[in-house]
Design a protein around this motif. Structure first.
Motif, PDB file in Angstrom:
ATOM      1  N   HIS A  42       0.813  -1.207   0.000  1.00 22.53           N
ATOM      2  CA  HIS A  42       0.000   0.000   0.000  1.00 22.53           C
ATOM      3  C   HIS A  42       0.851   1.263   0.000  1.00 22.53           C
ATOM      4  O   HIS A  42       0.369   2.341   0.274  1.00 22.53           O
ATOM      5  CB  HIS A  42      -0.937  -0.008   1.221  1.00 22.53           C
ATOM      6  CG  HIS A  42      -1.844  -1.189   1.254  1.00 22.53           C
ATOM      7  ND1 HIS A  42      -2.934  -1.319   0.443  1.00 22.53           N
ATOM      8  CD2 HIS A  42      -1.797  -2.323   2.000  1.00 22.53           C
ATOM      9  CE1 HIS A  42      -3.546  -2.473   0.687  1.00 22.53           C
ATOM     10  NE2 HIS A  42      -2.871  -3.088   1.612  1.00 22.53           N
ATOM     11  N   TRP A 104      -1.443  -2.991   6.155  1.00 26.35           N
ATOM     12  CA  TRP A 104      -1.542  -1.535   6.166  1.00 26.35           C
ATOM     13  C   TRP A 104      -0.722  -0.957   7.316  1.00 26.35           C
ATOM     14  O   TRP A 104      -0.080   0.082   7.175  1.00 26.35           O
ATOM     15  CB  TRP A 104      -2.995  -1.108   6.311  1.00 26.35           C
ATOM     16  CG  TRP A 104      -3.862  -1.411   5.128  1.00 26.35           C
ATOM     17  CD1 TRP A 104      -3.542  -2.204   4.056  1.00 26.35           C
ATOM     18  CD2 TRP A 104      -5.180  -0.945   4.904  1.00 26.35           C
ATOM     19  NE1 TRP A 104      -4.592  -2.252   3.178  1.00 26.35           N
ATOM     20  CE2 TRP A 104      -5.612  -1.497   3.668  1.00 26.35           C
ATOM     21  CE3 TRP A 104      -6.049  -0.131   5.617  1.00 26.35           C
ATOM     22  CZ2 TRP A 104      -6.881  -1.238   3.143  1.00 26.35           C
ATOM     23  CZ3 TRP A 104      -7.308   0.126   5.098  1.00 26.35           C
ATOM     24  CH2 TRP A 104      -7.716  -0.413   3.875  1.00 26.35           C
ATOM     25  N   ARG A 182      -8.920   3.950   0.378  1.00 26.44           N
ATOM     26  CA  ARG A 182      -8.917   2.564   0.845  1.00 26.44           C
ATOM     27  C   ARG A 182      -9.516   2.452   2.245  1.00 26.44           C
ATOM     28  O   ARG A 182     -10.173   1.462   2.574  1.00 26.44           O
ATOM     29  CB  ARG A 182      -7.491   2.002   0.821  1.00 26.44           C
ATOM     30  CG  ARG A 182      -6.897   1.859  -0.572  1.00 26.44           C
ATOM     31  CD  ARG A 182      -7.691   0.895  -1.443  1.00 26.44           C
ATOM     32  NE  ARG A 182      -7.636  -0.475  -0.987  1.00 26.44           N
ATOM     33  CZ  ARG A 182      -6.724  -1.369  -1.371  1.00 26.44           C
ATOM     34  NH1 ARG A 182      -5.776  -1.009  -2.225  1.00 26.44           N
ATOM     35  NH2 ARG A 182      -6.748  -2.591  -0.927  1.00 26.44           N
TER      36      ARG A 182
END
Length: 209
Positions: A42, A104, A182
């Protein structure tokens, strides 16, 4: 290497919380980050704010807490089939979500605020997120651990109802704060899950009266 060191430090800081299992879960993520030269999945998603990072960290705490509550209940004899099935469903879902949130957590580590925020959607959570909306107190966790069915089932359902209500309130604030795309996508899904969970918990609570 620097990112791996940062994430390891974050995991160490979390080790002092009521959910020590959170640190174990996040520690696994730091090992994965250190052992590969591939860019974080990410890393190129654009600007990530401290509120975005707070969402990820908060969701890890909520899901690990939920997992520990479910495991505590399922270790007991005599749990009803319906409550047991709900706990099993939570374990499967939380395991999948935690895989995503850990990723993440690693790749967005630079967005983590140095100090707990004093304003904004994550203000008042404390250094260990123990003050997040709906998080059970130690005494309530102890009550679940010590109880036998059906009292344990009532305690489990009651804790989860409060936690889901708190989670829904926090996620709603996150969505209203114009989060990263996201995060917005994930938060909408989590909010829908919380609504479904609360309906299921209401049914279970009614059956346990």
């Amino acid at each position: 290497m620097r990112r791996a060191i940062v994430v390891a430090a974050l995991a160490l800081a979390l080790a002092t919380t009521a959910a020590g299992a959170v640190a174990v879960a996040l520690g696994a993520a730091s090992v994965t980050s250190e052992s590969t030269d591939a860019p974080p999945a990410h890393a190129a998603l654009g600007d990530v704010s401290p509120d975005d990072y707070c969402y990820v960290e908060a969701m890890i705490y909520y899901r690990v807490e939920e997992t520990e509550l479910a495991r505590t209940l399922l270790r007991k004899d005599g749990v009803s089939a319906d409550v047991s099935a709900h706990a099993q469903e939570l374990l499967a879902r939380d395991a999948a979500e935690l895989d995503e949130f850990r990723e993440w957590y690693v790749s967005w580590a630079d967005a983590r605020p140095v100090e707990p925020p004093e304003e904004g959607v994550c203000a008042g959570h404390g250094t260990d997120h123990a003050q997040m909306p709906g998080m059970p107190s130690w005494s309530r966790q102890r009550a679940l651990a010590d109880a036998a069915p059906p009292d344990a089932e009532r305690e489990f359902v009651g804790i989860l109802r409060a936690q889901n209500e708190g989670l829904a309130a926090l996620v709603t604030l996150i969505i209203e704060a114009d989060p990263h795309p996201r995060v917005a996508e994930s938060a909408e899904r989590v909010l829908a899950e919380a609504s479904v969970d609360l309906e299921a918990l209401e049914r279970l609570a009614a059956a346990l009266r």
